[in-house]
Design a protein around this motif. Structure first.
Motif, PDB file in Angstrom:
ATOM      1  N   PRO A  21      -9.766  23.286   2.356  1.00  0.00           N
ATOM      2  CA  PRO A  21      -8.433  23.555   3.183  1.00  0.00           C
ATOM      3  C   PRO A  21      -7.221  23.673   2.190  1.00  0.00           C
ATOM      4  O   PRO A  21      -6.102  24.186   2.416  1.00  0.00           O
ATOM      5  CB  PRO A  21      -8.449  22.923   4.315  1.00  0.00           C
ATOM      6  N   ASN A  22      -7.362  22.671   1.031  1.00  0.00           N
ATOM      7  CA  ASN A  22      -5.921  22.238   0.306  1.00  0.00           C
ATOM      8  C   ASN A  22      -5.843  23.376  -0.756  1.00  0.00           C
ATOM      9  O   ASN A  22      -4.781  22.959  -1.431  1.00  0.00           O
ATOM     10  CB  ASN A  22      -6.148  21.074  -0.325  1.00  0.00           C
ATOM     11  N   ARG A  23      -6.415  24.311  -0.793  1.00  0.00           N
ATOM     12  CA  ARG A  23      -6.393  25.318  -2.101  1.00  0.00           C
ATOM     13  C   ARG A  23      -5.189  26.160  -1.613  1.00  0.00           C
ATOM     14  O   ARG A  23      -5.045  26.459  -0.471  1.00  0.00           O
ATOM     15  CB  ARG A  23      -7.458  26.127  -2.256  1.00  0.00           C
ATOM     16  N   ASP A  75     -19.086  36.242   3.378  1.00  0.00           N
ATOM     17  CA  ASP A  75     -19.460  35.199   4.034  1.00  0.00           C
ATOM     18  C   ASP A  75     -19.569  33.899   3.458  1.00  0.00           C
ATOM     19  O   ASP A  75     -18.784  32.925   3.814  1.00  0.00           O
ATOM     20  CB  ASP A  75     -20.696  35.476   4.873  1.00  0.00           C
ATOM     21  N   ARG A  76     -20.155  33.916   2.258  1.00  0.00           N
ATOM     22  CA  ARG A  76     -20.318  32.634   1.411  1.00  0.00           C
ATOM     23  C   ARG A  76     -19.288  32.176   0.841  1.00  0.00           C
ATOM     24  O   ARG A  76     -18.806  30.756   1.021  1.00  0.00           O
ATOM     25  CB  ARG A  76     -21.276  32.875   0.334  1.00  0.00           C
ATOM     26  N   LEU A  77     -18.348  33.017   0.390  1.00  0.00           N
ATOM     27  CA  LEU A  77     -16.888  32.724  -0.174  1.00  0.00           C
ATOM     28  C   LEU A  77     -15.966  32.242   0.985  1.00  0.00           C
ATOM     29  O   LEU A  77     -15.301  31.137   0.728  1.00  0.00           O
ATOM     30  CB  LEU A  77     -16.496  33.973  -0.721  1.00  0.00           C
ATOM     31  N   ALA A  78     -15.962  33.020   2.044  1.00  0.00           N
ATOM     32  CA  ALA A  78     -15.154  32.485   3.196  1.00  0.00           C
ATOM     33  C   ALA A  78     -15.467  31.097   3.636  1.00  0.00           C
ATOM     34  O   ALA A  78     -14.668  29.934   3.766  1.00  0.00           O
ATOM     35  CB  ALA A  78     -15.136  33.350   4.366  1.00  0.00           C
ATOM     36  N   GLN A  79     -16.642  30.567   3.579  1.00  0.00           N
ATOM     37  CA  GLN A  79     -17.303  29.300   3.907  1.00  0.00           C
ATOM     38  C   GLN A  79     -16.987  28.118   2.862  1.00  0.00           C
ATOM     39  O   GLN A  79     -16.381  27.341   3.228  1.00  0.00           O
ATOM     40  CB  GLN A  79     -18.947  29.326   3.975  1.00  0.00           C
TER      41      GLN A  79
END
Length: 122
Positions: A70-72, A60-64
Motif C-alpha cells: 500500500p505504500n507504493r 488480478d495477480r498484479l492488483a493483488q
C-alpha cells in the motif's frame, strides 16, 4: 544453490501491456476479413478471447500484489486497464453477433380476391 528472485512490478506491468497490445493487434488483423461467419476467423477471435482471459488473470495477480504494497507511490491503474480489455472483449462479441435489423412491416393483405366483371353494354 537456490537463487531468490524478486518480483519486478514494472516488468509485470510491461508484460500485461504487451499482451494487451498483441491481442489488439490480432483483433485488427482478424477484423479485416469480410465474413464474421468464417470459421478460421472465429477460431482466431476465440484465441484472442482466451488470451484476454489470461491477461485478466495477470491483472488480478498484479492488483493483488499492489494491494499488498500500500505504500507504493506509483501503481498501474488496473481498473482502467481492465475496462479497456472489456471494451476489446465487447467489441469482439458485437462483431461476431451484430444486432439484427428490425423486421420490416409487410403491407397488410386485402383478402378481397373476388371481383365482378363489369357488364358489357351491347
Amino acid at each position: 544453490m537456490h537463487r531468490i528472485t524478486r518480483h519486478n512490478p514494472r516488468r509485470t506491468a510491461a508484460v500485461a501491456l504487451a499482451i494487451a497490445l498483441l491481442a489488439i493487434a490480432g483483433l485488427t488483423q482478424t477484423a479485416t476479413a469480410a465474413d464474421p461467419r468464417d470459421p478460421i476467423q472465429r477460431e482466431d477471435i476465440a484465441l484472442i478471447e482466451k488470451q484476454l482471459q489470461r491477461i485478466d488473470w495477470v491483472i488480478d495477480r498484479l492488483a493483488q500484489r499492489q494491494r499488498a504494497q500500500p505504500n507504493r507511490r506509483v501503481i498501474l491503474d488496473t481498473g482502467r486497464l481492465r475496462a479497456d480489455l472489456n471494451d476489446v472483449r465487447n467489441g469482439l462479441r458485437a462483431y461476431l453477433s451484430p444486432p439484427r435489423m428490425l423486421p420490416r412491416q409487410p403491407t397488410p393483405l386485402s383478402g378481397a380476391y373476388r371481383a365482378q366483371r363489369a357488364e358489357i353494354d351491347p
